[in-house]
Scaffold this active site. Sequence first.
Site, PDB file in Angstrom:
ATOM      1  N   VAL A   1       6.839 -45.126  35.535  1.00 37.78           N
ATOM      2  CA  VAL A   1       7.099 -43.794  36.115  1.00 37.78           C
ATOM      3  C   VAL A   1       6.467 -42.686  35.270  1.00 37.78           C
ATOM      4  O   VAL A   1       5.790 -41.791  35.804  1.00 37.78           O
ATOM      5  CB  VAL A   1       8.627 -43.555  36.246  1.00 37.78           C
ATOM      6  CG1 VAL A   1       8.903 -42.192  36.876  1.00 37.78           C
ATOM      7  CG2 VAL A   1       9.280 -44.664  37.082  1.00 37.78           C
TER       8      VAL A   1
ATOM      9  N   LYS B   1      19.413 -44.034  36.679  1.00 34.00           N
ATOM     10  CA  LYS B   1      20.642 -44.242  37.469  1.00 34.00           C
ATOM     11  C   LYS B   1      21.791 -44.732  36.618  1.00 34.00           C
ATOM     12  O   LYS B   1      22.957 -44.438  36.883  1.00 34.00           O
ATOM     13  CB  LYS B   1      20.374 -45.206  38.615  1.00 34.00           C
ATOM     14  CG  LYS B   1      20.007 -46.585  38.130  1.00 34.00           C
ATOM     15  CD  LYS B   1      18.825 -47.198  38.768  1.00 34.00           C
ATOM     16  CE  LYS B   1      17.506 -46.534  38.438  1.00 34.00           C
ATOM     17  NZ  LYS B   1      16.385 -47.384  38.911  1.00 34.00           N
TER      18      LYS B   1
ATOM     19  N   GLU C   1      17.012 -36.683  41.400  1.00 32.05           N
ATOM     20  CA  GLU C   1      16.615 -37.213  42.704  1.00 32.05           C
ATOM     21  C   GLU C   1      16.046 -38.631  42.605  1.00 32.05           C
ATOM     22  O   GLU C   1      16.310 -39.495  43.454  1.00 32.05           O
ATOM     23  CB  GLU C   1      15.573 -36.276  43.343  1.00 32.05           C
ATOM     24  CG  GLU C   1      15.129 -36.668  44.719  1.00 32.05           C
ATOM     25  CD  GLU C   1      16.279 -36.702  45.726  1.00 32.05           C
ATOM     26  OE1 GLU C   1      16.843 -35.654  46.026  1.00 32.05           O
ATOM     27  OE2 GLU C   1      16.617 -37.814  46.182  1.00 32.05           O
TER      28      GLU C   1
ATOM     29  N   VAL D   1      17.992 -42.483  42.723  1.00 33.10           N
ATOM     30  CA  VAL D   1      18.350 -43.307  43.894  1.00 33.10           C
ATOM     31  C   VAL D   1      17.237 -43.238  44.937  1.00 33.10           C
ATOM     32  O   VAL D   1      16.815 -42.143  45.323  1.00 33.10           O
ATOM     33  CB  VAL D   1      19.655 -42.821  44.573  1.00 33.10           C
ATOM     34  CG1 VAL D   1      20.054 -43.773  45.697  1.00 33.10           C
ATOM     35  CG2 VAL D   1      20.780 -42.666  43.573  1.00 33.10           C
TER      36      VAL D   1
ATOM     37  N   ILE E   1      12.640 -41.391  48.392  1.00 30.87           N
ATOM     38  CA  ILE E   1      13.462 -40.870  49.502  1.00 30.87           C
ATOM     39  C   ILE E   1      14.340 -39.719  49.003  1.00 30.87           C
ATOM     40  O   ILE E   1      15.078 -39.889  48.043  1.00 30.87           O
ATOM     41  CB  ILE E   1      14.408 -41.960  50.055  1.00 30.87           C
ATOM     42  CG1 ILE E   1      13.637 -43.199  50.477  1.00 30.87           C
ATOM     43  CG2 ILE E   1      15.247 -41.441  51.194  1.00 30.87           C
ATOM     44  CD1 ILE E   1      14.545 -44.327  50.934  1.00 30.87           C
TER      45      ILE E   1
ATOM     46  N   GLY F   1       5.619 -53.239  39.336  1.00 31.55           N
ATOM     47  CA  GLY F   1       6.332 -52.187  38.591  1.00 31.55           C
ATOM     48  C   GLY F   1       7.637 -51.762  39.251  1.00 31.55           C
ATOM     49  O   GLY F   1       8.191 -50.717  38.934  1.00 31.55           O
TER      50      GLY F   1
ATOM     51  N   ASP G   1      21.990 -52.583  39.518  1.00 29.83           N
ATOM     52  CA  ASP G   1      21.186 -51.378  39.784  1.00 29.83           C
ATOM     53  C   ASP G   1      21.683 -50.696  41.070  1.00 29.83           C
ATOM     54  O   ASP G   1      21.883 -49.486  41.097  1.00 29.83           O
ATOM     55  CB  ASP G   1      19.712 -51.799  39.913  1.00 29.83           C
ATOM     56  CG  ASP G   1      18.797 -50.642  40.237  1.00 29.83           C
ATOM     57  OD1 ASP G   1      18.408 -49.927  39.302  1.00 29.83           O
ATOM     58  OD2 ASP G   1      18.470 -50.451  41.426  1.00 29.83           O
TER      59      ASP G   1
ATOM     60  N   LYS H   1      23.480 -46.975  41.769  1.00 30.48           N
ATOM     61  CA  LYS H   1      22.980 -46.001  42.761  1.00 30.48           C
ATOM     62  C   LYS H   1      24.076 -45.648  43.767  1.00 30.48           C
ATOM     63  O   LYS H   1      24.219 -44.490  44.169  1.00 30.48           O
ATOM     64  CB  LYS H   1      21.757 -46.576  43.481  1.00 30.48           C
ATOM     65  CG  LYS H   1      20.544 -46.709  42.558  1.00 30.48           C
ATOM     66  CD  LYS H   1      19.446 -47.521  43.230  1.00 30.48           C
ATOM     67  CE  LYS H   1      18.207 -47.625  42.369  1.00 30.48           C
ATOM     68  NZ  LYS H   1      17.245 -48.620  42.878  1.00 30.48           N
TER      69      LYS H   1
ATOM     70  N   GLY I   1       8.471 -47.952  42.459  1.00 27.37           N
ATOM     71  CA  GLY I   1       7.029 -47.907  42.233  1.00 27.37           C
ATOM     72  C   GLY I   1       6.610 -46.559  41.680  1.00 27.37           C
ATOM     73  O   GLY I   1       7.357 -45.571  41.776  1.00 27.37           O
TER      74      GLY I   1
HETATM   75  P1  NAP Z   1       9.141 -48.699  31.730  1.00 23.25           P
HETATM   76  O1  NAP Z   1       7.887 -48.983  32.471  1.00 23.25           O
HETATM   77  O2  NAP Z   1       9.833 -49.794  31.010  1.00 23.25           O
HETATM   78  O3  NAP Z   1       8.831 -47.510  30.698  1.00 23.25           O
HETATM   79  C1  NAP Z   1       9.746 -47.067  29.741  1.00 23.25           C
HETATM   80  C2  NAP Z   1       9.037 -46.069  28.814  1.00 23.25           C
HETATM   81  O4  NAP Z   1      10.016 -45.495  27.966  1.00 23.25           O
HETATM   82  C3  NAP Z   1       7.978 -46.696  27.917  1.00 23.25           C
HETATM   83  O5  NAP Z   1       6.871 -45.820  27.783  1.00 23.25           O
HETATM   84  C4  NAP Z   1       8.689 -46.847  26.579  1.00 23.25           C
HETATM   85  O6  NAP Z   1       7.838 -46.713  25.445  1.00 23.25           O
HETATM   86  C5  NAP Z   1       9.618 -45.660  26.591  1.00 23.25           C
HETATM   87  N1  NAP Z   1      10.839 -45.931  25.818  1.00 23.25           N
HETATM   88  C6  NAP Z   1      11.792 -46.838  26.064  1.00 23.25           C
HETATM   89  N2  NAP Z   1      12.749 -46.809  25.121  1.00 23.25           N
HETATM   90  C7  NAP Z   1      12.363 -45.857  24.234  1.00 23.25           C
HETATM   91  C8  NAP Z   1      12.900 -45.349  23.018  1.00 23.25           C
HETATM   92  N3  NAP Z   1      14.043 -45.823  22.525  1.00 23.25           N
HETATM   93  N4  NAP Z   1      12.237 -44.357  22.390  1.00 23.25           N
HETATM   94  C9  NAP Z   1      11.084 -43.866  22.889  1.00 23.25           C
HETATM   95  N5  NAP Z   1      10.514 -44.296  24.015  1.00 23.25           N
HETATM   96  C10 NAP Z   1      11.138 -45.288  24.686  1.00 23.25           C
HETATM   97  O7  NAP Z   1      10.232 -48.046  32.716  1.00 23.25           O
HETATM   98  P2  NAP Z   1      10.004 -47.411  34.165  1.00 23.25           P
HETATM   99  O8  NAP Z   1       9.885 -48.482  35.182  1.00 23.25           O
HETATM  100  O9  NAP Z   1       8.971 -46.357  34.097  1.00 23.25           O
HETATM  101  O10 NAP Z   1      11.446 -46.756  34.420  1.00 23.25           O
HETATM  102  C11 NAP Z   1      11.842 -45.598  33.736  1.00 23.25           C
HETATM  103  C12 NAP Z   1      13.126 -45.058  34.368  1.00 23.25           C
HETATM  104  O11 NAP Z   1      12.894 -44.750  35.728  1.00 23.25           O
HETATM  105  C13 NAP Z   1      14.306 -46.036  34.352  1.00 23.25           C
HETATM  106  O12 NAP Z   1      15.506 -45.297  34.224  1.00 23.25           O
HETATM  107  C14 NAP Z   1      14.250 -46.645  35.755  1.00 23.25           C
HETATM  108  O13 NAP Z   1      15.493 -47.119  36.191  1.00 23.25           O
HETATM  109  C15 NAP Z   1      13.828 -45.435  36.563  1.00 23.25           C
HETATM  110  N6  NAP Z   1      13.171 -45.749  37.829  1.00 23.25           N
HETATM  111  C16 NAP Z   1      12.132 -46.631  37.853  1.00 23.25           C
HETATM  112  C17 NAP Z   1      11.511 -46.904  39.053  1.00 23.25           C
HETATM  113  C18 NAP Z   1      10.372 -47.872  39.145  1.00 23.25           C
HETATM  114  O14 NAP Z   1       9.940 -48.155  40.251  1.00 23.25           O
HETATM  115  N7  NAP Z   1       9.877 -48.415  38.042  1.00 23.25           N
HETATM  116  C19 NAP Z   1      11.941 -46.248  40.222  1.00 23.25           C
HETATM  117  C20 NAP Z   1      12.996 -45.328  40.154  1.00 23.25           C
HETATM  118  C21 NAP Z   1      13.607 -45.091  38.941  1.00 23.25           C
HETATM  119  P3  NAP Z   1       6.665 -47.789  25.108  1.00 23.25           P
HETATM  120  O15 NAP Z   1       5.682 -47.601  26.228  1.00 23.25           O
HETATM  121  O16 NAP Z   1       6.140 -47.396  23.789  1.00 23.25           O
HETATM  122  O17 NAP Z   1       7.347 -49.125  25.156  1.00 23.25           O
HETATM  123  N1  HSE Z   2      14.406 -51.468  39.931  1.00 20.95           N
HETATM  124  C1  HSE Z   2      14.640 -50.477  40.915  1.00 20.95           C
HETATM  125  C2  HSE Z   2      14.421 -51.074  42.292  1.00 20.95           C
HETATM  126  C3  HSE Z   2      13.700 -49.316  40.685  1.00 20.95           C
HETATM  127  O1  HSE Z   2      13.844 -52.157  42.384  1.00 20.95           O
HETATM  128  O2  HSE Z   2      14.846 -50.470  43.272  1.00 20.95           O
HETATM  129  C4  HSE Z   2      14.013 -48.157  41.567  1.00 20.95           C
HETATM  130  O3  HSE Z   2      15.225 -47.576  41.223  1.00 20.95           O
END
Ligand code: NAP
Ligand code: HSE
Length: 434
Positions: free
Chosen positions: A17, A108, A132, A135, A139, A190, A204, A208, A305
């Site tokens: 993200v 979340k 936003e 969840v 959307i 992702g 998860d 939400k 994503g």
């Molecule tokens: P991710 O790909 O695992 O990325 C996490 C990032 O945070 C990485 O850059 C990591 O650093 C950094 N990080 C983690 N712990 C840290 C710490 N203690 N100190 C400093 N930096 C730290 O995660 P993501 O998929 O982007 O998700 C991020 C958030 O968005 C989560 O809350 C997730 O639930 C939410 N979300 C994700 C999606 C999705 O589709 N992926 C959708 C909706 C919501 P490094 O790169 O150095 O490891």
């Molecule tokens: N891991 C979550 C999902 C990311 O698959 O819906 C979005 O919140």
Amino acid sequence: MTAPPEINIGLMGLGVVGTGVAATLLRRESPISDVTGRPVNLKKVLVRDVSLPRDIDLPPGMLTANAEDILADPDIHILVEVMGGSDPAEGYIKQGLAAGKYVVTANKEVMAKSGPELMALARENDVQILFEASVGGGIPIVGCLMNELAANEIRSIRGIINGTTNYILTRMANERTSFEQALSEAQGHGYAEADPTNDIEGIDASYKLTILASLAYRRAFRHQDVYCEGISKLEPQDFRYAQELGYAIKSLAIANLDDGAVQLRVYPALLPAEHMLAKVDGVYNAVEVHGSLCGQVLFHGMGAGREPTTSAVVGDVIEAARKMGALPPGMQDRGIKPANGPSVRPIGDLLSRYYIRLDVADNPGVLAQIAQVLGDGQISIATVIQKDIQPETGSAEIVITTHPSREASVQQALQALAGLSQVRRVSNTLRIEE
Ligand code: NAP
Ligand code: HSE
């Protein structure tokens, strides 16, 4: 807070993200400044490990592994937290709010566990926390529950709110892909959390649902209030039987208000194949809200994503930038109170139809014994399928669907069935949503 002439962002996290958010904020032709009426600059980006290769080129000096570079900088006005997990994310959010920064988060877990507390802290500091993206990915369901649908008494929320699970179930149903293969594809796109157990076991989605229900009923529900089952017990034959009976299998998150109490639940369920939610496939999420004034409203879109989530995060950045300095104190907690509103109804009170799959000894009288146990529990049988007789083991598989029955009686009957010498295994039990 008085409105600064330029707005600076501190981004925490540069993963799936964070990379999308950084790329959007750094885009030269970005319309964000036009929409907010003042320049919006990305100033610092926090990661765990600055030496890792990145999918994006950042200006020199922007990357840091020291959170204080963001938290202690008074020229950073908005903290965007997209790191994930509770710790240290929640602590950083609290520090940011206490320092008078607006916070935008996609987290979340933090919002489900501490949302009302964080909103109160934001109010005390005359700022806002926006979530936003926590969840439904792209959307806009959170904002709609808080604003556009706020005039309604929300009768029910029914949704598919985990993209990873829906992707896996769709691949297993349509392509007969194995569970492991489908999960690894979802991770590759992702969609999955850092620990995909949270996706697969419904955690998860329960976070939400806690957020949505708290907004809808203005009561600070806890994620422990959500009865939760994951998808890991599903086997290929469940998809075959469901299809034969005219159903799809979807992991549903449900909140419904009935007689002054709300029941919150996440589990895989059978849905009539022609139902709108049954047609929501792949990473798509959908949330069906039934309000007293609006009737049935359906939100549908990409639930996870990089791009969809960036859409929600940057949308919140724009909202924060627009509101900065323009919001009277006391506007931010959305009226969510710890013991406000309806109480929680226990899962044992659920009235539902059930699908029960049993592995039994292929002997005379077995079906009669099963029918007796169900009859004793006042559980009325709707259909019975017997298939997959394996002569070498003397096993038969029986699939029973029931008429509406009480969850507590069904659980009791399942225990009694498991105790029958002729029943080798209660292979699966799923609820049927109409
Ligand atoms: P991710 O790909 O695992 O990325 C996490 C990032 O945070 C990485 O850059 C990591 O650093 C950094 N990080 C983690 N712990 C840290 C710490 N203690 N100190 C400093 N930096 C730290 O995660 P993501 O998929 O982007 O998700 C991020 C958030 O968005 C989560 O809350 C997730 O639930 C939410 N979300 C994700 C999606 C999705 O589709 N992926 C959708 C909706 C919501 P490094 O790169 O150095 O490891
Ligand atoms: N891991 C979550 C999902 C990311 O698959 O819906 C979005 O919140």
